[in-house]
Design a protein around this motif. Structure first.
Motif, PDB file in Angstrom:
ATOM      1  N   GLY A 128       0.784  -1.223   0.000  1.00 32.00           N
ATOM      2  CA  GLY A 128       0.000   0.000   0.000  1.00 32.00           C
ATOM      3  C   GLY A 128       0.818   1.276   0.000  1.00 32.00           C
ATOM      4  N   GLN A 129       2.110   1.176   0.088  1.00 34.35           N
ATOM      5  CA  GLN A 129       2.977   2.354   0.119  1.00 34.35           C
ATOM      6  C   GLN A 129       3.550   2.594  -1.272  1.00 34.35           C
ATOM      7  N   GLU A 130       3.416   3.833  -1.754  1.00 35.98           N
ATOM      8  CA  GLU A 130       3.912   4.163  -3.091  1.00 35.98           C
ATOM      9  C   GLU A 130       5.433   4.153  -3.105  1.00 35.98           C
ATOM     10  N   ILE A 131       5.992   3.362  -4.029  1.00 33.07           N
ATOM     11  CA  ILE A 131       7.439   3.230  -4.156  1.00 33.07           C
ATOM     12  C   ILE A 131       7.965   4.078  -5.306  1.00 33.07           C
ATOM     13  N   GLU A 132       7.267   4.003  -6.455  1.00 32.50           N
ATOM     14  CA  GLU A 132       7.746   4.669  -7.663  1.00 32.50           C
ATOM     15  C   GLU A 132       6.554   5.004  -8.550  1.00 32.50           C
ATOM     16  N   SER A 133       6.723   6.019  -9.394  1.00 32.49           N
ATOM     17  CA  SER A 133       5.717   6.381 -10.388  1.00 32.49           C
ATOM     18  C   SER A 133       6.418   6.527 -11.734  1.00 32.49           C
ATOM     19  N   PHE A 134       5.831   5.900 -12.750  1.00 33.39           N
ATOM     20  CA  PHE A 134       6.416   5.938 -14.087  1.00 33.39           C
ATOM     21  C   PHE A 134       5.465   6.685 -15.014  1.00 33.39           C
ATOM     22  N   ARG A 135       5.982   7.642 -15.745  1.00 30.73           N
ATOM     23  CA  ARG A 135       5.182   8.368 -16.727  1.00 30.73           C
ATOM     24  C   ARG A 135       5.101   7.526 -17.994  1.00 30.73           C
ATOM     25  N   LEU A 136       3.885   7.303 -18.486  1.00 34.01           N
ATOM     26  CA  LEU A 136       3.672   6.484 -19.676  1.00 34.01           C
ATOM     27  C   LEU A 136       3.363   7.398 -20.851  1.00 34.01           C
ATOM     28  N   VAL A 137       4.302   7.477 -21.795  1.00 34.71           N
ATOM     29  CA  VAL A 137       4.165   8.340 -22.957  1.00 34.71           C
ATOM     30  C   VAL A 137       4.389   7.501 -24.206  1.00 34.71           C
ATOM     31  N   GLU A 138       3.443   7.567 -25.130  1.00 36.08           N
ATOM     32  CA  GLU A 138       3.573   6.805 -26.368  1.00 36.08           C
ATOM     33  C   GLU A 138       4.813   7.252 -27.136  1.00 36.08           C
ATOM     34  N   GLY A 139       5.567   6.286 -27.632  1.00 32.52           N
ATOM     35  CA  GLY A 139       6.767   6.580 -28.396  1.00 32.52           C
ATOM     36  C   GLY A 139       8.032   6.699 -27.551  1.00 32.52           C
ATOM     37  N   LYS A 140       7.886   6.688 -26.248  1.00 33.25           N
ATOM     38  CA  LYS A 140       9.054   6.784 -25.368  1.00 33.25           C
ATOM     39  C   LYS A 140       9.838   5.472 -25.414  1.00 33.25           C
ATOM     40  N   LYS A 141      11.155   5.581 -25.384  1.00 31.94           N
ATOM     41  CA  LYS A 141      12.026   4.415 -25.453  1.00 31.94           C
ATOM     42  C   LYS A 141      11.800   3.514 -24.230  1.00 31.94           C
ATOM     43  N   GLY A 142      11.831   2.211 -24.460  1.00 34.52           N
ATOM     44  CA  GLY A 142      11.616   1.245 -23.392  1.00 34.52           C
ATOM     45  C   GLY A 142      12.722   1.245 -22.357  1.00 34.52           C
ATOM     46  N   GLN A 143      12.362   0.903 -21.129  1.00 29.53           N
ATOM     47  CA  GLN A 143      13.333   0.829 -20.054  1.00 29.53           C
ATOM     48  C   GLN A 143      12.928  -0.276 -19.087  1.00 29.53           C
ATOM     49  N   LEU A 144      13.886  -0.766 -18.329  1.00 27.38           N
ATOM     50  CA  LEU A 144      13.637  -1.776 -17.310  1.00 27.38           C
ATOM     51  C   LEU A 144      13.860  -1.155 -15.940  1.00 27.38           C
ATOM     52  N   TYR A 145      13.027  -1.555 -14.989  1.00 27.79           N
ATOM     53  CA  TYR A 145      13.164  -1.108 -13.605  1.00 27.79           C
ATOM     54  C   TYR A 145      13.126  -2.367 -12.734  1.00 27.79           C
ATOM     55  N   THR A 146      14.105  -2.523 -11.871  1.00 26.31           N
ATOM     56  CA  THR A 146      14.152  -3.686 -10.990  1.00 26.31           C
ATOM     57  C   THR A 146      13.800  -3.253  -9.577  1.00 26.31           C
ATOM     58  N   TYR A 147      12.742  -3.885  -9.035  1.00 27.87           N
ATOM     59  CA  TYR A 147      12.362  -3.614  -7.653  1.00 27.87           C
ATOM     60  C   TYR A 147      12.826  -4.792  -6.802  1.00 27.87           C
ATOM     61  N   LYS A 148      13.591  -4.476  -5.762  1.00 31.85           N
ATOM     62  CA  LYS A 148      14.060  -5.508  -4.848  1.00 31.85           C
ATOM     63  C   LYS A 148      13.684  -5.084  -3.443  1.00 31.85           C
ATOM     64  N   SER A 149      12.928  -5.941  -2.759  1.00 36.81           N
ATOM     65  CA  SER A 149      12.482  -5.603  -1.410  1.00 36.81           C
ATOM     66  C   SER A 149      13.553  -5.970  -0.386  1.00 36.81           C
ATOM     67  N   ASP A 150      13.317  -5.579   0.858  1.00 35.62           N
ATOM     68  CA  ASP A 150      14.245  -5.897   1.940  1.00 35.62           C
ATOM     69  C   ASP A 150      14.306  -7.405   2.193  1.00 35.62           C
ATOM     70  N   ASP A 151      13.211  -8.097   1.863  1.00 34.95           N
ATOM     71  CA  ASP A 151      13.145  -9.554   2.060  1.00 34.95           C
ATOM     72  C   ASP A 151      13.860 -10.321   0.954  1.00 34.95           C
ATOM     73  N   GLY A 152      14.291  -9.627  -0.088  1.00 28.42           N
ATOM     74  CA  GLY A 152      14.966 -10.280  -1.198  1.00 28.42           C
ATOM     75  C   GLY A 152      14.051 -10.602  -2.373  1.00 28.42           C
ATOM     76  N   ASP A 153      12.766 -10.217  -2.282  1.00 25.23           N
ATOM     77  CA  ASP A 153      11.835 -10.422  -3.394  1.00 25.23           C
ATOM     78  C   ASP A 153      12.201  -9.491  -4.535  1.00 25.23           C
TER      79      ASP A 153
END
Length: 138
Positions: free
Chosen positions: A53-78
């Motif tokens: 329930g806690q906001e971690i990140e916000s990504f702006r979605l724009v058509e034509g924008k170059k693709g990117q990867l984001y890796t989320y790693k929690s404290d538990d190792g997930d």
């Protein structure tokens, strides 16, 4: 059998036809109600990543924008690997057992969500309207 003969044989009254007509017309009411909840034309799309329930990140979605990867790693190792490609988003890789979030695929429309229950992770597409306060539209 003609219509008048059918009406006489079935003993339908005028009010029966009126009620049937009203029911048919009202069956289209959900289309009108849910169609009005579409994203405003001047709104920007954002994907909001929340964990527990806690906001971690916000990504702006724009058509034509170059693709990117984001890796989320929690404290538990997930770990979840998220791909943002233009105006759509998906979870590419997750180390959870069921992989439902990976099989979910792309999300790009206002109100769509991607959920990874084992990691308590939710990605939701929201709109930010063009007003000065830029409040999220849910």
């Amino acid at each position: 059998m003609k219509l008048k003969e059918f009406i006489r044989a079935s003993q339908m009254k005028r009010w029966d036809f009126i009620i049937i007509f009203i029911l048919i017309v009202s069956s289209f009411l959900p289309l009108v109600v849910f169609g009005a909840q579409q994203m405003p034309e001047n709104a920007e799309k954002h994907a909001v990543l929340r964990v527990n329930g806690q906001e971690i990140e916000s990504f702006r979605l724009v058509e034509g924008k170059k693709g990117q990867l984001y890796t989320y790693k929690s404290d538990d190792g997930d770990t979840n690997v998220i791909e943002i490609d233009g105006d759509r988003i998906r979870i590419v890789e997750a180390d959870c057992g069921d992989q439902v979030c990976v099989r979910r695929g792309w999300a790009s429309k206002h109100g769509e969500t991607i959920v990874c229950l084992p990691h308590k992770l939710v990605i939701e597409i929201v709109a930010i309207d063009g007003s000065e306060t830029d409040e999220l539209i849910y």
